[in-house]
Scaffold this motif. Sequence first.
Motif, mmCIF file in Angstrom:
data_model
loop_
_atom_site.group_PDB
_atom_site.id
_atom_site.type_symbol
_atom_site.label_atom_id
_atom_site.label_comp_id
_atom_site.label_asym_id
_atom_site.label_seq_id
_atom_site.Cartn_x
_atom_site.Cartn_y
_atom_site.Cartn_z
ATOM 1 N N ASP A 100 0.836 -1.205 0.000
ATOM 2 C CA ASP A 100 0.000 0.000 0.000
ATOM 3 C C ASP A 100 0.870 1.253 0.000
ATOM 4 O O ASP A 100 0.587 2.223 -0.708
ATOM 5 C CB ASP A 100 -0.932 0.021 1.216
ATOM 6 C CG ASP A 100 -2.040 -1.015 1.119
ATOM 7 O OD1 ASP A 100 -2.306 -1.524 0.015
ATOM 8 O OD2 ASP A 100 -2.632 -1.327 2.171
ATOM 9 N N PHE A 101 1.919 1.249 0.822
ATOM 10 C CA PHE A 101 2.832 2.391 0.859
ATOM 11 C C PHE A 101 3.493 2.586 -0.505
ATOM 12 O O PHE A 101 3.630 3.712 -0.989
ATOM 13 C CB PHE A 101 3.918 2.207 1.923
ATOM 14 C CG PHE A 101 3.421 2.196 3.342
ATOM 15 C CD1 PHE A 101 2.209 2.758 3.705
ATOM 16 C CD2 PHE A 101 4.195 1.623 4.331
ATOM 17 C CE1 PHE A 101 1.768 2.756 5.020
ATOM 18 C CE2 PHE A 101 3.774 1.614 5.659
ATOM 19 C CZ PHE A 101 2.559 2.182 5.998
ATOM 20 N N TYR A 132 4.265 -5.585 -8.230
ATOM 21 C CA TYR A 132 4.424 -6.283 -6.943
ATOM 22 C C TYR A 132 5.897 -6.632 -6.758
ATOM 23 O O TYR A 132 6.322 -7.759 -7.043
ATOM 24 C CB TYR A 132 3.579 -7.562 -6.927
ATOM 25 C CG TYR A 132 2.100 -7.291 -7.033
ATOM 26 C CD1 TYR A 132 1.321 -7.162 -5.890
ATOM 27 C CD2 TYR A 132 1.477 -7.150 -8.277
ATOM 28 C CE1 TYR A 132 -0.040 -6.904 -5.980
ATOM 29 C CE2 TYR A 132 0.119 -6.887 -8.367
ATOM 30 C CZ TYR A 132 -0.626 -6.768 -7.222
ATOM 31 O OH TYR A 132 -1.970 -6.503 -7.304
ATOM 32 N N PRO A 133 6.705 -5.679 -6.293
ATOM 33 C CA PRO A 133 8.147 -5.932 -6.166
ATOM 34 C C PRO A 133 8.438 -7.103 -5.219
ATOM 35 O O PRO A 133 7.860 -7.189 -4.125
ATOM 36 C CB PRO A 133 8.692 -4.620 -5.589
ATOM 37 C CG PRO A 133 7.651 -3.592 -5.886
ATOM 38 C CD PRO A 133 6.351 -4.322 -5.884
ATOM 39 N N ASP A 134 9.325 -7.971 -5.640
ATOM 40 C CA ASP A 134 9.672 -9.148 -4.837
ATOM 41 C C ASP A 134 10.219 -8.775 -3.464
ATOM 42 O O ASP A 134 9.970 -9.471 -2.485
ATOM 43 C CB ASP A 134 10.709 -10.008 -5.570
ATOM 44 C CG ASP A 134 10.134 -10.702 -6.794
ATOM 45 O OD1 ASP A 134 8.891 -10.857 -6.871
ATOM 46 O OD2 ASP A 134 10.919 -11.085 -7.669
ATOM 47 N N ASN A 135 10.959 -7.674 -3.381
ATOM 48 C CA ASN A 135 11.606 -7.308 -2.120
ATOM 49 C C ASN A 135 10.605 -6.878 -1.042
ATOM 50 O O ASN A 135 10.954 -6.784 0.129
ATOM 51 C CB ASN A 135 12.644 -6.203 -2.329
ATOM 52 C CG ASN A 135 12.017 -4.889 -2.732
ATOM 53 O OD1 ASN A 135 11.236 -4.828 -3.685
ATOM 54 N ND2 ASN A 135 12.358 -3.842 -2.021
ATOM 55 N N GLY A 139 2.130 -10.337 -2.434
ATOM 56 C CA GLY A 139 1.593 -10.672 -3.735
ATOM 57 C C GLY A 139 0.203 -10.105 -3.912
ATOM 58 O O GLY A 139 -0.331 -9.416 -3.042
ATOM 59 N N LYS A 140 -0.361 -10.419 -5.050
ATOM 60 C CA LYS A 140 -1.682 -9.912 -5.402
ATOM 61 C C LYS A 140 -2.739 -10.539 -4.503
ATOM 62 O O LYS A 140 -2.768 -11.747 -4.297
ATOM 63 C CB LYS A 140 -1.972 -10.231 -6.868
ATOM 64 C CG LYS A 140 -3.211 -9.595 -7.407
ATOM 65 C CD LYS A 140 -3.316 -9.818 -8.907
ATOM 66 C CE LYS A 140 -4.540 -9.099 -9.443
ATOM 67 N NZ LYS A 140 -4.622 -9.201 -10.896
ATOM 68 N N SER A 141 -3.607 -9.688 -3.980
ATOM 69 C CA SER A 141 -4.692 -10.145 -3.128
ATOM 70 C C SER A 141 -5.937 -10.414 -3.967
ATOM 71 O O SER A 141 -6.213 -9.699 -4.928
ATOM 72 C CB SER A 141 -5.011 -9.085 -2.068
ATOM 73 O OG SER A 141 -6.193 -9.413 -1.382
ATOM 74 N N VAL A 142 -6.679 -11.415 -3.582
ATOM 75 C CA VAL A 142 -7.922 -11.741 -4.275
ATOM 76 C C VAL A 142 -8.928 -10.601 -4.112
ATOM 77 O O VAL A 142 -9.735 -10.339 -4.987
ATOM 78 C CB VAL A 142 -8.515 -13.060 -3.709
ATOM 79 C CG1 VAL A 142 -9.862 -13.378 -4.335
ATOM 80 C CG2 VAL A 142 -7.546 -14.194 -3.926
ATOM 81 N N PHE A 143 -8.849 -9.896 -2.991
ATOM 82 C CA PHE A 143 -9.837 -8.872 -2.668
ATOM 83 C C PHE A 143 -9.349 -7.449 -2.949
ATOM 84 O O PHE A 143 -9.925 -6.492 -2.472
ATOM 85 C CB PHE A 143 -10.234 -8.986 -1.194
ATOM 86 C CG PHE A 143 -10.724 -10.351 -0.827
ATOM 87 C CD1 PHE A 143 -11.951 -10.801 -1.274
ATOM 88 C CD2 PHE A 143 -9.936 -11.195 -0.065
ATOM 89 C CE1 PHE A 143 -12.408 -12.064 -0.952
ATOM 90 C CE2 PHE A 143 -10.385 -12.459 0.263
ATOM 91 C CZ PHE A 143 -11.624 -12.898 -0.178
#
Length: 176
Positions: A100-101, A132-135, A139-143
Amino acid sequence: YDKVSHDLKKAITAYEKAILLNDQDPRLFAEIDLIREQAGIAPADRLSFLLKHMPAVEKYDEAVKRVVELYLITGEFNKPLKIMTDRHFHVWEGGPSLLDFFENANLMQGIRFMEKKRYQEALQSFEKAATYPDNLEEGKSVFSVREVRINYFIALAYSGMGNKEQADNYFYRVAE
């Protein structure tokens, strides 16, 4: 003091004393900032305090997350973006989301570019917000509704560049 007697002032004083005795324990900085936030201490003052102790703060992801959040609250987006790009965070459940940040910092940056009519750079910032940076270990949220917000800003950037077809495409995605 905070949990037992609900006395934030005493809790802050106790943490300050603990920090004087051991200013290398990074957990103390994350915890005191939470209490200072509850006590209504201004974000800029809280950030300044943490920045004075960065060598210790940098040892604990939760303390660094507080710095990132405070930068964003105070209107700074370049410094938290650098931190979130350069550092590998180990995320545990609970607490504010670094993703989010990351999204908010990139959107803020893109909006500033839009205000200056630098639409291509704005588009790049908005597109980066969708990653979605690995560091960051999230990951992607379903919601997640983040795509709606990001697609809206991407549409605005394309519109600013005069690319009506792409703008309409992204506005359509927002409306879906």
